[in-house]
Every structure is written in C-alpha cells, then in structure tokens.
Motif scaffolding. Structure first.
Motif, PDB file in Angstrom:
ATOM      1  N   SER A  11       1.613  -1.233  -0.207  1.00 25.99           N
ATOM      2  CA  SER A  11      -0.138   0.029   0.127  1.00 25.99           C
ATOM      3  C   SER A  11       0.746   1.204  -0.402  1.00 25.99           C
ATOM      4  N   TRP A  38      -6.050  -1.972   4.480  1.00 27.19           N
ATOM      5  CA  TRP A  38      -7.020  -1.848   3.985  1.00 27.19           C
ATOM      6  C   TRP A  38      -7.988  -1.577   1.915  1.00 27.19           C
ATOM      7  N   PHE A  40      -9.766  -1.766  -0.441  1.00 26.85           N
ATOM      8  CA  PHE A  40     -11.121  -1.951  -0.755  1.00 26.85           C
ATOM      9  C   PHE A  40     -11.434  -0.070  -0.596  1.00 26.85           C
ATOM     10  N   GLU A  41     -12.467   0.331  -0.945  1.00 26.79           N
ATOM     11  CA  GLU A  41     -12.982   1.686  -0.707  1.00 26.79           C
ATOM     12  C   GLU A  41     -13.890   2.044  -0.398  1.00 26.79           C
ATOM     13  N   SER A  42     -14.172   0.612   0.865  1.00 21.02           N
ATOM     14  CA  SER A  42     -15.966   0.276   1.097  1.00 21.02           C
ATOM     15  C   SER A  42     -15.617  -0.550   2.273  1.00 21.02           C
ATOM     16  N   PRO A  45     -16.662  -4.046   0.533  1.00 22.78           N
ATOM     17  CA  PRO A  45     -16.680  -4.781  -0.855  1.00 22.78           C
ATOM     18  C   PRO A  45     -17.669  -5.538  -1.460  1.00 22.78           C
ATOM     19  N   HIS A  49     -15.091  -7.151  -6.739  1.00 22.53           N
ATOM     20  CA  HIS A  49     -13.887  -6.289  -6.015  1.00 22.53           C
ATOM     21  C   HIS A  49     -12.401  -7.304  -5.044  1.00 22.53           C
ATOM     22  N   ASN A  73     -11.267   6.541   6.146  1.00 23.05           N
ATOM     23  CA  ASN A  73     -10.509   7.961   5.660  1.00 23.05           C
ATOM     24  C   ASN A  73      -9.485   8.224   5.634  1.00 23.05           C
TER      25      ASN A  73
END
Length: 270
Positions: A11, A38, A40-42, A45, A49, A73
């Motif tokens: 990352s 993490w 993923f965006e949420s 996911p 994804h 975030n």
C-alpha cells in the motif's frame, strides 16, 4: 533476521502501479510475502472486488501475511473505526471480509487501527466500545489462528495510542474483560521512534507482546539508511530476544530501486 521473514507493504510501496499489479511487482523484486492496508474503497466491498484482490495475490504466488481492517479515509486523517460509535458496524463488517480473505491467503495478523478521539464523545465510551470491537475481531481471527494487532501511530494528534504502553494497556484490557489472548503489539519502529520511544527498551522488554514489526527510517519514513535509526541494531535485538515473526518493509520509496539497501544490511541471525 532471516530475509525469508520479510513482507512488503504494497500500500505504500509500488504506488506507481495499480493495486492489483503490486503483488506481482513484489514477487519480481524477490519477495514471497506482502501485506496491505485496507485494499478496498468501502468496508463492505463487492464480491467481485474481493475476488480480484485474492486472484492478484494468488496469481503472483505470494502470501498475504497481514492486512488492515477498514480504517476510514486515511487521506482525510481517519485512523481506524474500532472506537468510533458511528462506524462500529462498518468495522465489524470489514472484520468478516478480512478474515475470509485471510483464510484463503494464509494471513497471520490483522491490524485494527484504534481510531481518533471524537469531539463530543467521551474517551471512556470510546474505549469501552473499542474493547468490545477488538474482542469481536479477536474471536474471528482466532478461527484461522491469526492475531489482532494494535499499533501506536505518530502525526495524528487525536489518535490516542502514541506509545507502546498505550497499546499494551488496550491489549491487557481486552484480555482481562473478554478473555481474548490473540492481541499483540504492532511495533512500527518509525512511529515509535518519532513519538520518542526508547526502541531498545521496547524491543527488549516487550518481545513476547510483539506480534508484528514494521520498519522505516526516521526522519522521513524512507528506506533504511536514509535517516538516523539503527534499524539493523534494533532488529538484531529482536532476534536475540527470540522474535521470530515477520518484518514488514513499510516505507516511502525515494530511490529507483527501493530495495538496494538490502544486500549490505546486517540483520543478525534467527
């Protein structure tokens, strides 16, 4: 420290590549193991994804040793959901997702970032919620023989875990109140050093409580040798004290080859 115990944080490294290409890049750089924040965006996911992430790890032929739970975030300053009453459900959902991934990919540790203090919410209330959520996560991780990792951080004034003792206090509370034994300290040597810890004291005094180690030099959070930390000496201390866990390369790359320091690095033996 045995080079075979190195895991690459994909990352923070290989950021120029799309996320799903980074495991292969780590493999091509000579590593057998990776970890991610993490990915993923949420917190929940889509299955597609998750499948794409798992496939990227598997196709690269590397092991996913560690992964963070959803932490909000990060770019906006969030540092975890564990103690946030507004996001407790999201945190628990991400636990289920992460442990499912870990079962497939051999994951041994999950980083549960504690979360910032929230204006208008009592610290005692946040800490009580955190203990309950960490116990939930610990029980889930135990089903695949993995640990929950508690990490002190720097740079974010509202993040309450700054020193190793802060994390140990949380770990001991969850052990005492919930009977969970698979919580460990994540010793990020960069964060601890920036926060003023005596790394020699921490590493020699808390070896049995350390579940994972991450390294970057300070100041700068870049490759070993770019700052003033005696990372080789600290890792030799860990090895001498019996640490046999993973060492994560979690630093900002500043050179064309971010691993060119490895051949001359005096790791010590295990």
């Amino acid at each position: 420290m045995d080079h075979r115990r190195l895991t690459v944080n994909c990352s923070i490294l290989f950021r120029s590549l799309p996320l799903h290409q980074r495991p292969q890049a780590a493999r091509e750089a000579g590593f057998d193991a990776v970890e991610f924040w993490w990915p993923f965006e949420s917190a929940v996911p889509r299955d597609s994804h998750v499948d794409a992430f798992v496939t990227a790890i598997g196709d690269a032929g590397v092991r996913l040793t560690h992964v963070n739970f959803a932490a909000g975030n990060l770019a906006a300053g969030d540092r975890g959901l564990v103690s946030d009453p507004r996001a407790s459900g999201e945190f628990r959902d991400s636990v289920d997702v992460a442990v499912g991934i870990g079962k497939l990919l051999g994951t041994v540790g999950f980083n549960a970032l504690y979360g910032n203090r929230i204006e208008g919410v009592g610290a005692d209330s946040q800490d009580h919620l955190a203990a309950e959520n960490l116990a939930f996560a610990a029980r889930a991780a135990a089903t695949i023989d993995a640990d929950i990792l508690i990490e002190p951080l720097s740079a974010i004034p509202t993040y309450p875990l700054r020193r190793a003792a802060d994390a140990i206090q949380v770990i001991e509370r969850v052990r005492r109140e919930h009977g969970c034994r698979n919580l460990k300290l994540l010793a990020d040597l960069y964060h601890l050093a920036v926060n003023g810890e005596d790394l020699g004291m921490v590493l020699s005094g808390l070896t049995d409580d350390i579940g994972h180690v991450q390294i970057a030099d300070a100041p700068g959070r870049s490759e070993p040798g770019t700052g003033t930390l005696d990372l080789a000496g600290h890792l030799r201390t860990l090895a001498a004290e019996g640490y046999r866990g993973w060492i994560s390369l979690e630093y900002e790359a500043t050179r064309p080859d971010p691993f060119d320091w490895l051949p001359g690095f005096a790791w010590g033996t295990t």
